[in-house]
Design an enzyme around this catalytic site. Sequence first.
Site, PDB file in Angstrom:
ATOM      1  N   GLY A  18      37.668 -13.183 -12.938  1.00 19.27           N
ATOM      2  CA  GLY A  18      38.093 -12.248 -11.907  1.00 19.27           C
ATOM      3  C   GLY A  18      39.539 -12.453 -11.517  1.00 19.27           C
ATOM      4  O   GLY A  18      40.445 -11.788 -12.042  1.00 19.27           O
ATOM      5  N   ARG A  19      39.787 -13.407 -10.598  1.00 23.21           N
ATOM      6  CA  ARG A  19      41.139 -13.596 -10.070  1.00 23.21           C
ATOM      7  C   ARG A  19      42.199 -13.861 -11.143  1.00 23.21           C
ATOM      8  O   ARG A  19      43.331 -13.379 -10.999  1.00 23.21           O
ATOM      9  CB  ARG A  19      41.115 -14.673  -8.989  1.00 23.21           C
ATOM     10  CG  ARG A  19      40.487 -14.138  -7.703  1.00 23.21           C
ATOM     11  CD  ARG A  19      40.015 -15.240  -6.799  1.00 23.21           C
ATOM     12  NE  ARG A  19      38.858 -15.930  -7.385  1.00 23.21           N
ATOM     13  CZ  ARG A  19      38.240 -16.949  -6.802  1.00 23.21           C
ATOM     14  NH1 ARG A  19      38.691 -17.406  -5.650  1.00 23.21           N
ATOM     15  NH2 ARG A  19      37.182 -17.506  -7.379  1.00 23.21           N
ATOM     16  N   TYR A  59      23.847  -7.760  -2.158  1.00 24.33           N
ATOM     17  CA  TYR A  59      23.790  -6.318  -1.883  1.00 24.33           C
ATOM     18  C   TYR A  59      22.345  -5.818  -2.080  1.00 24.33           C
ATOM     19  O   TYR A  59      21.432  -6.620  -2.265  1.00 24.33           O
ATOM     20  CB  TYR A  59      24.845  -5.591  -2.729  1.00 24.33           C
ATOM     21  CG  TYR A  59      26.238  -6.070  -2.339  1.00 24.33           C
ATOM     22  CD1 TYR A  59      26.814  -5.680  -1.132  1.00 24.33           C
ATOM     23  CD2 TYR A  59      26.938  -6.983  -3.135  1.00 24.33           C
ATOM     24  CE1 TYR A  59      28.058  -6.158  -0.728  1.00 24.33           C
ATOM     25  CE2 TYR A  59      28.187  -7.458  -2.736  1.00 24.33           C
ATOM     26  CZ  TYR A  59      28.736  -7.053  -1.540  1.00 24.33           C
ATOM     27  OH  TYR A  59      29.952  -7.540  -1.137  1.00 24.33           O
ATOM     28  N   GLN A  61      30.679  -0.752 -12.509  1.00 19.39           N
ATOM     29  CA  GLN A  61      29.600  -1.395 -11.756  1.00 19.39           C
ATOM     30  C   GLN A  61      29.077  -0.437 -10.670  1.00 19.39           C
ATOM     31  O   GLN A  61      29.855   0.137  -9.922  1.00 19.39           O
ATOM     32  CB  GLN A  61      30.108  -2.674 -11.092  1.00 19.39           C
ATOM     33  CG  GLN A  61      28.969  -3.445 -10.429  1.00 19.39           C
ATOM     34  CD  GLN A  61      29.426  -4.703  -9.714  1.00 19.39           C
ATOM     35  OE1 GLN A  61      30.273  -4.643  -8.830  1.00 19.39           O
ATOM     36  NE2 GLN A  61      28.874  -5.837 -10.097  1.00 19.39           N
ATOM     37  N   ARG A 102      24.039  -7.350 -13.413  1.00 22.45           N
ATOM     38  CA  ARG A 102      24.677  -8.567 -12.890  1.00 22.45           C
ATOM     39  C   ARG A 102      23.731  -9.292 -11.921  1.00 22.45           C
ATOM     40  O   ARG A 102      23.140  -8.676 -11.038  1.00 22.45           O
ATOM     41  CB  ARG A 102      25.976  -8.204 -12.150  1.00 22.45           C
ATOM     42  CG  ARG A 102      26.865  -9.430 -11.954  1.00 22.45           C
ATOM     43  CD  ARG A 102      28.252  -9.077 -11.456  1.00 22.45           C
ATOM     44  NE  ARG A 102      29.212 -10.018 -12.012  1.00 22.45           N
ATOM     45  CZ  ARG A 102      30.269 -10.486 -11.363  1.00 22.45           C
ATOM     46  NH1 ARG A 102      30.547 -10.085 -10.139  1.00 22.45           N
ATOM     47  NH2 ARG A 102      31.086 -11.357 -11.928  1.00 22.45           N
TER      48      ARG A 102
HETATM   49  C1  LIG Z   1      39.061  -9.281  -4.759  1.00 19.66           C
HETATM   50  C2  LIG Z   1      37.658  -9.517  -5.293  1.00 19.66           C
HETATM   51  C3  LIG Z   1      36.757  -8.459  -5.313  1.00 19.66           C
HETATM   52  C4  LIG Z   1      35.476  -8.632  -5.860  1.00 19.66           C
HETATM   53  N1  LIG Z   1      34.636  -7.544  -5.956  1.00 19.66           N
HETATM   54  C5  LIG Z   1      33.473  -7.663  -6.633  1.00 19.66           C
HETATM   55  C6  LIG Z   1      32.691  -6.514  -6.938  1.00 19.66           C
HETATM   56  O1  LIG Z   1      33.065  -5.375  -6.656  1.00 19.66           O
HETATM   57  N2  LIG Z   1      31.520  -6.716  -7.583  1.00 19.66           N
HETATM   58  C7  LIG Z   1      31.083  -7.967  -7.963  1.00 19.66           C
HETATM   59  O2  LIG Z   1      30.009  -8.085  -8.552  1.00 19.66           O
HETATM   60  N3  LIG Z   1      31.826  -9.050  -7.725  1.00 19.66           N
HETATM   61  C8  LIG Z   1      33.021  -8.934  -7.098  1.00 19.66           C
HETATM   62  N4  LIG Z   1      33.820 -10.031  -6.933  1.00 19.66           N
HETATM   63  C9  LIG Z   1      33.432 -11.316  -7.555  1.00 19.66           C
HETATM   64  C10 LIG Z   1      34.087 -11.439  -8.942  1.00 19.66           C
HETATM   65  O3  LIG Z   1      33.553 -10.508  -9.859  1.00 19.66           O
HETATM   66  C11 LIG Z   1      33.867 -12.856  -9.518  1.00 19.66           C
HETATM   67  O4  LIG Z   1      32.482 -13.093  -9.628  1.00 19.66           O
HETATM   68  C12 LIG Z   1      34.475 -13.940  -8.628  1.00 19.66           C
HETATM   69  O5  LIG Z   1      35.796 -13.592  -8.228  1.00 19.66           O
HETATM   70  C13 LIG Z   1      34.519 -15.301  -9.340  1.00 19.66           C
HETATM   71  O6  LIG Z   1      35.278 -15.238 -10.526  1.00 19.66           O
HETATM   72  P1  LIG Z   1      36.812 -15.779 -10.590  1.00 19.66           P
HETATM   73  O7  LIG Z   1      36.787 -17.210 -10.079  1.00 19.66           O
HETATM   74  O8  LIG Z   1      37.200 -15.677 -12.026  1.00 19.66           O
HETATM   75  O9  LIG Z   1      37.627 -14.919  -9.674  1.00 19.66           O
HETATM   76  C14 LIG Z   1      35.076  -9.897  -6.349  1.00 19.66           C
HETATM   77  C15 LIG Z   1      35.988 -10.962  -6.291  1.00 19.66           C
HETATM   78  C16 LIG Z   1      37.263 -10.780  -5.788  1.00 19.66           C
HETATM   79  C17 LIG Z   1      38.249 -11.929  -5.801  1.00 19.66           C
END
Ligand SMILES: Cc1cc2nc3c(=O)[nH]c(=O)nc-3n(C[C@H](O)[C@H](O)[C@H](O)COP(=O)(O)O)c2cc1C
Length: 376
Positions: A313-314, A177, A98, A224
């Site tokens: 993500g998580r 962003y 990304q 995205r």
């Molecule tokens: C620790 C962390 C770092 C993240 N960093 C980014 C990132 O670098 N770029 C981005 O587009 N989203 C980022 N996100 C958002 C995740 O890509 C995702 O959209 C969000 O966590 C929701 O999905 P989940 O419920 O499966 O975690 C981040 C989320 C977390 C928890």
Amino acid sequence: MTQILEPTALGRLALPNRLVMAPMTRNRAAADGTPTGLMAEYYAQRATAGLIVAEASTPNAVGQTYPNITAIHTPAHIAGWRQVTDAVREAGGRMFLQLQHGGRVGHPANSGHTPLAPSPVPLPDTVFTPDGHQQAVTPREMSLDDIHATVADFATAARNAVEAGFEGIEVHSANGYLLHQFLAGNTNRRTDAYGGSVDARIRFTVEVVEAVAAAVGPERVGVRLSPGLTVNGIEEGDTADLYPALVARLNRLDLAYLHVVHADPQAPVFRRIRQEWHGTLIANPVLGELATGPVTDAAHRLLDAGADLIALGRPFLANPDLVERLRLGAPLNPVRDRYLMYVGGAAGYTDYPALYETGSQPSSDSIVALDGARVA
Ligand SMILES: Cc1cc2nc3c(=O)[nH]c(=O)nc-3n(C[C@H](O)[C@H](O)[C@H](O)COP(=O)(O)O)c2cc1C
């Protein structure tokens, strides 16, 4: 019914399943943004994902958001990422990177520069720096030269990413962003060709995507989007008009995919995007740290609503073997320590246990997981 664990294809890439590891900034890079061996280990642990979208990486110095985020604009960055992509490929995986410019979400204490943004509208919040949280500063309004230079930096960063071994790149036009700041009415007060009407506000994202597609090929480029999301002080004002217009322009480019954050199969904007978008759609449902059953059900609801791939993500952060756990219906590790999501070394990063770890004492998390695996 399409199943998340079925193999599929993304352009010329064969994917063993429809699960995507969502990009997650983990702040484990060296101070200059160079990825480390520890990062190679972390991503290789998660190589069973159909696709990994690696964390936000800045295409130039001024675009840096927070301390220790990754970058992709020097030979050292390329070499650092190369060890990550080699490790993932060796473990059988595939990665996109990304590309993220923070715009007003940044601080001179992190980047050494006054942040750039479409308009001099400060983030109404603090920004994390090595000296703790500091109030955001007023960003400098980008001149036309700044805009053209930034577009060129994205294209160079995309070439660097391919040189570093990534299969492609994801342009970050979400989550407040820089690109999202151009899309939204409250952060874009420009009166030139890049501000005002919907067509003008989508221009910067379209130009960045066109430039990276020309640099590395459209089949290597995803985008995205986070329609309606108010994170980082964003208020779009006209979400229902903005995204169909943007998607219609992106449709012309034959890209690898569109990736929608906070995807809800019932939401009108999600349905509209699915209707408009001709290509592969990745949906990220934002489930947090739920158990296997709810994760699988939510993923299948999105596949039924037209998504092609599901980003999590998580669940991937806390479960290196998430794919195997979903296959078995085994319990998921929860995120142990939210603080360690964004700071630290191996703790809370590479030490989440897989179901069948050998040679190490199982932690209490893995004992629960093993129990689950036995009953599954
Ligand atoms: C620790 C962390 C770092 C993240 N960093 C980014 C990132 O670098 N770029 C981005 O587009 N989203 C980022 N996100 C958002 C995740 O890509 C995702 O959209 C969000 O966590 C929701 O999905 P989940 O419920 O499966 O975690 C981040 C989320 C977390 C928890």
